[in-house]
Design a protein around this motif. Structure first.
Motif, PDB file in Angstrom:
ATOM      1  N   GLN A   1      -4.088 -34.918  -7.389  1.00 19.01           N
ATOM      2  CA  GLN A   1      -2.981 -34.148  -7.946  1.00 19.01           C
ATOM      3  C   GLN A   1      -1.969 -35.060  -8.627  1.00 19.01           C
ATOM      4  O   GLN A   1      -1.405 -34.718  -9.659  1.00 19.01           O
ATOM      5  CB  GLN A   1      -2.287 -33.345  -6.857  1.00 19.01           C
TER       6      GLN A   1
ATOM      7  N   SER B   1      -3.298 -35.878 -11.983  1.00 15.25           N
ATOM      8  CA  SER B   1      -3.201 -34.779 -12.931  1.00 15.25           C
ATOM      9  C   SER B   1      -1.767 -34.640 -13.414  1.00 15.25           C
ATOM     10  O   SER B   1      -1.517 -34.330 -14.542  1.00 15.25           O
ATOM     11  CB  SER B   1      -3.738 -33.499 -12.302  1.00 15.25           C
ATOM     12  N   SER B   2      -0.795 -34.922 -12.558  1.00 14.01           N
ATOM     13  CA  SER B   2       0.597 -34.856 -12.987  1.00 14.01           C
ATOM     14  C   SER B   2       0.913 -35.897 -14.041  1.00 14.01           C
ATOM     15  O   SER B   2       1.630 -35.638 -14.980  1.00 14.01           O
ATOM     16  CB  SER B   2       1.529 -35.108 -11.810  1.00 14.01           C
TER      17      SER B   2
ATOM     18  N   SER C   1      -0.008 -34.962 -17.527  1.00 12.86           N
ATOM     19  CA  SER C   1       0.306 -33.609 -17.940  1.00 12.86           C
ATOM     20  C   SER C   1       1.612 -33.564 -18.705  1.00 12.86           C
ATOM     21  O   SER C   1       2.332 -34.528 -18.828  1.00 12.86           O
ATOM     22  CB  SER C   1       0.381 -32.720 -16.725  1.00 12.86           C
ATOM     23  N   ARG C   2       1.905 -32.388 -19.211  1.00 13.37           N
ATOM     24  CA  ARG C   2       3.093 -32.194 -20.018  1.00 13.37           C
ATOM     25  C   ARG C   2       4.351 -32.302 -19.170  1.00 13.37           C
ATOM     26  O   ARG C   2       5.356 -32.838 -19.565  1.00 13.37           O
ATOM     27  CB  ARG C   2       3.005 -30.802 -20.645  1.00 13.37           C
TER      28      ARG C   2
ATOM     29  N   SER D   1       5.480 -33.792 -15.888  1.00 13.43           N
ATOM     30  CA  SER D   1       5.065 -34.624 -14.759  1.00 13.43           C
ATOM     31  C   SER D   1       6.149 -34.700 -13.710  1.00 13.43           C
ATOM     32  O   SER D   1       7.305 -34.896 -14.016  1.00 13.43           O
ATOM     33  CB  SER D   1       4.773 -36.035 -15.240  1.00 13.43           C
TER      34      SER D   1
ATOM     35  N   CYS E   1       5.016 -40.484 -18.033  1.00 12.95           N
ATOM     36  CA  CYS E   1       3.898 -39.815 -18.657  1.00 12.95           C
ATOM     37  C   CYS E   1       4.050 -39.879 -20.161  1.00 12.95           C
ATOM     38  O   CYS E   1       4.999 -39.364 -20.712  1.00 12.95           O
ATOM     39  CB  CYS E   1       3.911 -38.393 -18.132  1.00 12.95           C
TER      40      CYS E   1
ATOM     41  N   PHE F   1      -0.076 -35.962 -22.321  1.00 16.12           N
ATOM     42  CA  PHE F   1      -0.542 -34.941 -21.409  1.00 16.12           C
ATOM     43  C   PHE F   1      -1.911 -34.504 -21.869  1.00 16.12           C
ATOM     44  O   PHE F   1      -2.250 -34.595 -23.026  1.00 16.12           O
ATOM     45  CB  PHE F   1       0.410 -33.749 -21.326  1.00 16.12           C
TER      46      PHE F   1
ATOM     47  N   ARG G   1       9.685 -24.912 -11.002  1.00 13.52           N
ATOM     48  CA  ARG G   1       8.612 -25.407 -10.117  1.00 13.52           C
ATOM     49  C   ARG G   1       8.534 -24.585  -8.835  1.00 13.52           C
ATOM     50  O   ARG G   1       7.456 -24.365  -8.297  1.00 13.52           O
ATOM     51  CB  ARG G   1       8.845 -26.882  -9.786  1.00 13.52           C
TER      52      ARG G   1
ATOM     53  N   ARG H   1      -1.967 -26.125 -23.456  1.00 15.40           N
ATOM     54  CA  ARG H   1      -1.069 -27.223 -23.087  1.00 15.40           C
ATOM     55  C   ARG H   1      -0.114 -26.767 -21.987  1.00 15.40           C
ATOM     56  O   ARG H   1       0.954 -26.220 -22.265  1.00 15.40           O
ATOM     57  CB  ARG H   1      -0.280 -27.692 -24.315  1.00 15.40           C
ATOM     58  N   TYR H   2      -0.500 -26.973 -20.774  1.00 14.75           N
ATOM     59  CA  TYR H   2       0.329 -26.592 -19.636  1.00 14.75           C
ATOM     60  C   TYR H   2      -0.157 -27.335 -18.408  1.00 14.75           C
ATOM     61  O   TYR H   2      -1.208 -27.985 -18.427  1.00 14.75           O
ATOM     62  CB  TYR H   2       0.274 -25.084 -19.398  1.00 14.75           C
ATOM     63  N   ASP H   3       0.589 -27.217 -17.359  1.00 13.15           N
ATOM     64  CA  ASP H   3       0.199 -27.815 -16.087  1.00 13.15           C
ATOM     65  C   ASP H   3      -0.222 -26.736 -15.106  1.00 13.15           C
ATOM     66  O   ASP H   3       0.292 -25.623 -15.154  1.00 13.15           O
ATOM     67  CB  ASP H   3       1.398 -28.551 -15.475  1.00 13.15           C
TER      68      ASP H   3
END
Ligand code: KG4
Ligand code: ZN
Length: 459
Positions: free
Chosen positions: A5, A8-9, A12-13, A15, A23, A26, A161, A401-403
């Motif tokens: 995880q 992946s952060s 990503s866009r 982070s 970052c 992304f 979040r 384009r997203y998380d």
């Protein structure tokens, strides 16, 4: 958080990291959240992305069924909105910090943070209530991650979040200035890339060519202050009511004045580029006020009619020259933009100052002369708002384009990836300014460079 995880952060866009691993790129995904060992549990609702081991491509109709919550807290407005994939605005709520602006004469970051913290829950709640929806009806959450004041951005990102993790929603980190530009595509669905955009607000003065989503060339920016800052200071020095911010107050008073009466000089005449400067004009205004013995501490509501008319003349003359500077730069920018992208047909003008009627009328003449069309969002979508963030979220979401949803609520010590100084595009070589490149310290790589690196990685 597992190492998977964390990884992946970082790509990503949006982070969210424990330690400062910045970052720079992304991952551009296809059209759905990453399918991994823990797929999103999104299948029960029609408006959500279905993610299974097969990850079916979504079709156009399901794209229109998207419902995105947008959250904006980059400066002094706490805003949220709910927007549908087809551009329908289901709700829009803005809580402004006007009283703080009046009290401090500008945005004080700590106070602004506190005001955002108090407003964010009720603002988001009201946006959902007005849309007659709950969080479980959403397809994704979009939130501004920069540029702006870190303390303020953090409040919005934390809220986004929290919702995303609790309701298992994808999250999209949005560039505030990209949002100002793209909201024009919500109100004018015919508006295709490429287009030219002038983005004018309290902190920014940008001329950009929008080649595509996430791909911008910066033709010009301000070498000192933005036009909105000049409007705000002029309003303050003229003793105007700042409760709706300075711009509208100056605009209103200017209607009573003679715009030719005070001879201010137009900035940067000798610089044959597309950059802006408003610091010198501000000084000219201050000197004109002093030489006329105007006391800005006395509110305009309590001054003599002669004093009022003197203030109105300054307001009108300032506005004329401030806008003339925009006109001259736009003339040149149109020339440059058509060299770069000959198919451009539109000039988008957005950001708070684009609400100004003189700005709109004068720039409309400039574009008509050049056989282009002006696209200017309505005032409520020019000033900071949640709709532009939700819409930019929708545009990015459609491109994959997203998380993915944050796995759990963030611990207290999480270091959020906020981008207070985050350029939108790469500078056009002819538009480079020495003065500006001196001030590049602590800047985040531009959105465009991030997108390009990601696209290269994909191919
Ligand atoms: O885009 P925005 O709401 O926030 C920022 O991102 O900065 O822009 C706010 C700026 C303020 O400086 C405000 O005075 C200015 O936009 N503004 C105006 C008008 N309405 C807002 N300036 C001139 N005329 C207006 N009608
Ligand atoms: Zn703004």
């Amino acid at each position: 958080m597992s190492s998977l995880q964390t990884l992946s952060s970082t790509i990503s866009r949006l982070s969210i990291l424990r330690k400062p691993l910045f970052c720079y790129t992304f991952k551009q995904r296809t059209t759905r959240p990453t399918c991994s060992s823990s797929p999103l549990k999104l299948s029960s609702l029609s408006n959500r992305f279905f993610c299974s081991k097969n990850c079916d491509q979504i079709n156009m109709s399901s794209k229109d069924d998207l419902i995105v919550l947008g959250i904006e807290t980059s400066c002094d407005d706490t805003a949220a909105a709910v927007v549908r994939g087809n551009g329908e605005i289901l709700s829009q709520v803005v809580s402004s910090q006007a009283d703080l602006l009046v009290q401090y004469g500008g945005v004080a970051p700590k106070m602004a943070e506190e005001a955002h913290s108090q407003a964010i829950d009720p603002v988001v709640r009201e946006a959902l209530d007005k849309a007659k929806l709950t969080e479980s009806d959403l397809s994704a959450v979009a939130v501004t991650i920069g540029p702006g004041l870190s303390l303020c951005l953090r409040v919005g990102v934390q809220k986004a979040r929290k919702i995303a993790s609790r309701f298992n929603l994808p999250i999209i980190g949005v560039h505030h200035m990209e949002a100002h530009a793209l909201v024009a595509r919500l109100i004018e669905q015919e508006l295709q890339f490429p287009f030219l955009a002038l983005l004018i607000s309290g902190g920014h003065n940008l001329l950009i060519v929008a080649h595509n989503l996430g791909q911008y060339t910066q033709l010009g920016t301000t070498i000192d202050d933005a036009i909105g800052e000049a409007f705000d200071k002029t309003a303050k020095w003229l003793g105007l009511d700042m409760s709706r911010s300075g711009g509208p107050a100056v605009e209103e008073l200017a209607l009573e004045g003679d715009a030719e009466s005070v001879k201010f000089s137009t900035p940067m005449k000798q610089h044959k580029d597309c950059n802006f400067s408003y610091a010198g004009l501000k000084t000219q205004v201050r000197l004109a006020i002093e030489s006329r013995n105007i006391d800005g501490k006395i509110p305009i509501s309590s001054v003599s009619s002669q004093d009022r008319s003197s203030r109105a003349d300054i307001a009108a003359s300032f506005q004329r020259v401030a806008v003339l500077h925009l006109e001259e730069r736009c003339e040149r920018a149109i020339e440059w933009a058509l060299k770069i992208e000959p198919s451009i047909k539109h000039l988008v003008v957005s950001g708070g100052v684009a609400s100004n009627k003189t700005v709109r009328a004068r720039l409309d003449q400039v574009v008509k002369k050049n056989n282009l069309q002006l696209v200017c969002p309505p005032p409520s979508l020019c000033t900071d708002n949640g709709v532009m963030v939700a819409w930019t979220g929708i545009e990015n979401f459609r491109m994959g384009r997203y998380d993915p949803p944050p796995p759990v609520d963030d611990p207290e010590d999480y270091l959020y990836d906020l981008r207070p100084r985050w350029p939108l595009g790469e500078e056009y070589a002819e538009g480079r300014s020495e003065a500006r490149s001196m001030r590049k310290a602590r800047m985040h790589p531009s959105l465009t460079s991030i997108v390009q690196a990601s696209v290269r990685q994909q191919s």
